[in-house]
Design an enzyme around this catalytic site. Structure first.
Site, PDB file in Angstrom:
ATOM      1  N   ARG A 184       0.845  -1.193   0.000  1.00 19.52           N
ATOM      2  CA  ARG A 184       0.000   0.000   0.000  1.00 19.52           C
ATOM      3  C   ARG A 184       0.880   1.242   0.000  1.00 19.52           C
ATOM      4  O   ARG A 184       1.851   1.323   0.764  1.00 19.52           O
ATOM      5  CB  ARG A 184      -0.902   0.000   1.228  1.00 19.52           C
ATOM      6  N   ARG A 242      -1.335   6.725   9.733  1.00 18.90           N
ATOM      7  CA  ARG A 242      -1.559   6.243   8.373  1.00 18.90           C
ATOM      8  C   ARG A 242      -1.534   7.418   7.391  1.00 18.90           C
ATOM      9  O   ARG A 242      -1.216   8.546   7.748  1.00 18.90           O
ATOM     10  CB  ARG A 242      -2.903   5.501   8.305  1.00 18.90           C
ATOM     11  N   LYS A 248      -3.484   1.701  14.946  1.00 19.50           N
ATOM     12  CA  LYS A 248      -3.369   2.649  13.846  1.00 19.50           C
ATOM     13  C   LYS A 248      -3.983   3.988  14.237  1.00 19.50           C
ATOM     14  O   LYS A 248      -4.878   4.073  15.089  1.00 19.50           O
ATOM     15  CB  LYS A 248      -4.051   2.093  12.597  1.00 19.50           C
ATOM     16  N   LYS A 298      -5.360   7.749  12.425  1.00 16.86           N
ATOM     17  CA  LYS A 298      -5.761   8.319  11.143  1.00 16.86           C
ATOM     18  C   LYS A 298      -6.067   9.809  11.273  1.00 16.86           C
ATOM     19  O   LYS A 298      -6.758  10.222  12.202  1.00 16.86           O
ATOM     20  CB  LYS A 298      -6.990   7.581  10.604  1.00 16.86           C
ATOM     21  N   CYS A 311     -14.954  -2.867   0.086  1.00 12.68           N
ATOM     22  CA  CYS A 311     -13.579  -3.281   0.374  1.00 12.68           C
ATOM     23  C   CYS A 311     -13.226  -4.475  -0.508  1.00 12.68           C
ATOM     24  O   CYS A 311     -14.104  -5.111  -1.090  1.00 12.68           O
ATOM     25  CB  CYS A 311     -13.445  -3.644   1.846  1.00 12.68           C
ATOM     26  N   CYS A 317      -8.157 -10.929   1.409  1.00 18.70           N
ATOM     27  CA  CYS A 317      -8.116 -10.375   2.764  1.00 18.70           C
ATOM     28  C   CYS A 317      -8.356 -11.473   3.785  1.00 18.70           C
ATOM     29  O   CYS A 317      -9.384 -12.159   3.756  1.00 18.70           O
ATOM     30  CB  CYS A 317      -9.160  -9.272   2.921  1.00 18.70           C
ATOM     31  N   CYS A 320     -16.207  -7.765   6.394  1.00 21.24           N
ATOM     32  CA  CYS A 320     -16.031  -8.020   7.829  1.00 21.24           C
ATOM     33  C   CYS A 320     -16.363  -6.736   8.573  1.00 21.24           C
ATOM     34  O   CYS A 320     -16.568  -5.692   7.960  1.00 21.24           O
ATOM     35  CB  CYS A 320     -14.603  -8.496   8.120  1.00 21.24           C
ATOM     36  N   CYS A 371     -13.445  -1.085   6.513  1.00 20.40           N
ATOM     37  CA  CYS A 371     -12.505  -0.356   5.660  1.00 20.40           C
ATOM     38  C   CYS A 371     -13.209   0.538   4.640  1.00 20.40           C
ATOM     39  O   CYS A 371     -12.671   1.572   4.253  1.00 20.40           O
ATOM     40  CB  CYS A 371     -11.574  -1.337   4.945  1.00 20.40           C
TER      41      CYS A 371
END
Length: 635
Positions: free
Chosen positions: A76, A145, A229, A231, A451, A457, A496, A500
């Protein structure tokens, strides 16, 4: 200000905290494991690789009992504000063809992902990206991120320029300082893609109120980095093209009457991830924290990061995002601790106009005589398949015209610095490769997002990207059958609950919970400023029409004017009312009242009628019926 609480005692930190501590600042055991002849990495190395911008995956479509999994890696990019220079795009295109699965995929954080990389090729791909003004450092892992900003390249809007500039500066401020990245992927050769702003360098080293950790390679993060993470997004008033309320830290540019930057409104505590059947986990939108002057912005960012770094939950990773710290403490207590690190009180949050969602598709003037073009990419996938040859078209455009790109937060991209004389040839090239123009795109498709999910994934419970086109088709057929031909709404789907594609902000959200079964979330705002809520815990996808038909009929009958969206209606009318209507709904009664009559119109009349209906926000049927009724009454 309030006194800062004592740092939490962690009797048993999570396993990952020890992995980070032992990594020698993101080196071990990754360096050693990359040298082994296996096709995969062990768990400790996988976790450290994430900080370098890559996930290990396996293609579940290719699993065969008794055989090794089809291991591959996803990379990514980290590109603040979604900026992709021409050289980098062409490199990504080439690397995906040479080492990947021949596709690129736009993320929901203004970046590209490349799938299908083998372990033996990781170093070549990483080196290629870095040497072409790109980076993957910090695109994944427990740190800041990709910093988001509105993607539009307006040259006559200083506020947009500030947002994009400070997205870059804050990304630089929070970039990991470990030398591991260049040691591993470039054998120690450090490639600098751009000079940091002097204020950023000074702010990183400044330790005025214990925001830094002394004597470490990582002055802001330390050896344990962040609990989870983190953001950040920077935007301007009214522009919610970057889902502001879903960020850990949101900054809104505030200018004076002379368009000079005064500072930033600050919001904290947003986040989408949750876990099924764990009520202590939840999606959350951010809260206003205050206003900070422009000269203090770096210290404020460091203060918020330090608060989460030092007090975020390092024991239970499900509870480790900053949204839980804000939620558990309350905004006033959180603000007080931030002010301890900041060294002074924050000013009051300044009033803002309502935010609106923008996707910037189609042709626009950028303010200097040049144009930009917003290009739709269904679910963000860049590939050649059948009549659609998007990958080839983009390669030709970027190579021929040397066009820079800005990625959007909705899995699309913007090509800019286009000369007016190039417009027709660029549009012709795109259309000849099967790329739809903005006005040709089905609105449900335009405002949908999914996603990747299956097959790569590892977290996916069910399908998302591969199934959403059929879901959109079914919803359009349902709307048409119910006489709602002109309606559309924001649809988001994930395989899930990690969210995302941010389904918890959608008007209609599908969240994978079991194979071919989704949670149904309703009631989000079309401008993504309000959380949706769970309407149905388990919805087998084959029951899509049966579930949504009564709700859409109720919407048609009881909406508050034609401007009310489906999401706003669901939120206003209450879920209890929706469920009561659905329980008593008789589809046969509705179908009996819908008698269709066929009337042939001359083509020119039909065309004028269609244009008039679109302009007035009505369906063709409504406008034609009203016109005919008025005519008959006049006779």
């Amino acid at each position: 200000m309030v006194n800062a609480p004592s740092a939490p005692s962690i009797a048993k930190p999570s396993k990952l905290e020890k992995i980070k501590e032992n990594s020698q600042f993101l080196r071990a055991p990754l360096v050693q494991e990359l040298q082994t002849p296996t096709s995969f990495l062990p768990e400790d190395a996988i976790q450290i690789l994430k900080f370098h911008g890559s996930y290990q995956q396996d293609n579940r479509d290719n699993r065969v009992r008794g055989q090794e999994k089809d291991y591959q890696f996803m990379l990514r990019t980290r590109c603040p504000g979604g900026f992709i220079p021409p050289e980098l795009y062409l490199t990504l295109d080439h690397l995906s063809e040479t080492y990947g699965n021949q596709t690129l995929r736009a993320t929901t954080r203004q970046a590209f992902q490349m799938h299908g990389i083998l372990k033996k090729n990781l170093k070549a791909v990483m080196a290629g990206i870095i040497k072409s003004m790109g980076s993957t450092l910090g695109a994944c892992g427990d740190l800041n991120r990709n910093v988001m900003a509105p993607p539009v390249p307006y040259t006559n809007r200083p506020d947009y320029a500030y947002a994009q500039d400070y997205a870059n500066r804050i990304a630089d401020l929070l970039t990991p300082q470990t030398g591991a990245y260049y040691e591993i992927w470039l054998d120690g050769e450090k490639v600098v893609s751009g000079e940091e702003h002097p204020e950023v360098k000074a702010a990183r080293q400044r330790n005025s109120h214990n925001t830094n950790i002394k004597g470490t390679e990582e002055p802001i993060y330390g050896e344990h980095y962040m609990p989870r993470k983190f953001k950040i997004a920077v935007t301007v008033p009214e522009d919610n093209s970057i889902d502001l309320y879903t960020q850990d830290l949101g900054l809104v540019v505030i200018t004076n009457d002379q368009d000079e930057l005064e500072g930033f409104n600050v919001l904290v505590g947003g986040g989408m991830g949750r876990t099924h059947n764990k009520e202590e986990t939840f999606a959350r939108i951010s809260d206003p924290l205050g206003f900070v002057a422009k000269d203090d912005i770096y210290d404020l960012v460091k203060a918020v990061v330090a608060t989460q770094r030092d007090y975020g939950d390092r024991h239970q990773r499900r509870h480790a995002r900053m949204k839980y710290l804000v939620n558990d403490w309350g905004i006033e207590k959180f603000k007080g601790v931030v002010e301890q690190y900041f060294g002074k009180s924050l000013e009051a949050f300044r009033s803002l106009p309502d935010f609106k969602y923008e996707d910037y598709l189609g042709w626009h003037e950028q303010g200097d005589g040049q144009l930009f073009f917003g290009l739709s990419m269904v679910n963000g996938r860049v590939y050649d398949q059948g009549d659609l040859r998007l990958k080839t078209a983009l390669r030709m455009l970027v190579k021929t015209y040397q066009l820079p790109i800005r990625m959007t937060a909705n899995q699309n991209l913007i090509l800019y610095n286009i000369q007016p004389g190039q417009r027709s040839e660029i549009q012709q090239l795109l259309q000849s490769h099967g790329v739809q123009m903005a006005e040709e795109i089905e609105p449900l498709v335009r405002y949908a997002m999914a996603c990747p999910a299956m097959p790569t994934c590892g977290l996916a419970i069910t399908e998302s990207e591969r199934v959403i086109p059929s879901i959109v088709d079914r919803l359009r057929a349902l709307l048409n059958r119910l006489g709602l031909e002109q309606e559309h709404f924001v649809i988001r789907m994930t395989g899930c609950p990690n969210g995302c594609a941010r389904p918890y902000m959608a008007e209609v959200g599908f969240v994978g919970i079991k194979p071919e079964t989704y949670q149904l979330w309703l009631g989000g705002c079309p401008h993504q400023t309000r959380l949706a809520r769970v309407y149905q815990e388990l919805m087998p996808i084959q029951e899509l029409e049966a579930t949504l038909e009564p709700l859409l009929v109720y919407f048609k009958q009881s909406r508050s004017g034609k401007s009310e969206s489906f999401g706003d209606f669901c939120d206003r009318i209450s879920f209890e009312s929706l469920r009561q209507f659905a329980q008593t709904y008789d589809p046969s009664a509705v179908s009996k009242t819908r008698v269709r009559h066929r009337v042939n119109l001359r083509p020119e009349v039909y065309s004028r009628l269609k244009d008039k209906a679109q302009a007035e926000g009505q369906t063709l049927t409504e406008l034609a019926s009203d016109a005919l009724e008025a005519y008959l009454q006049s006779q």
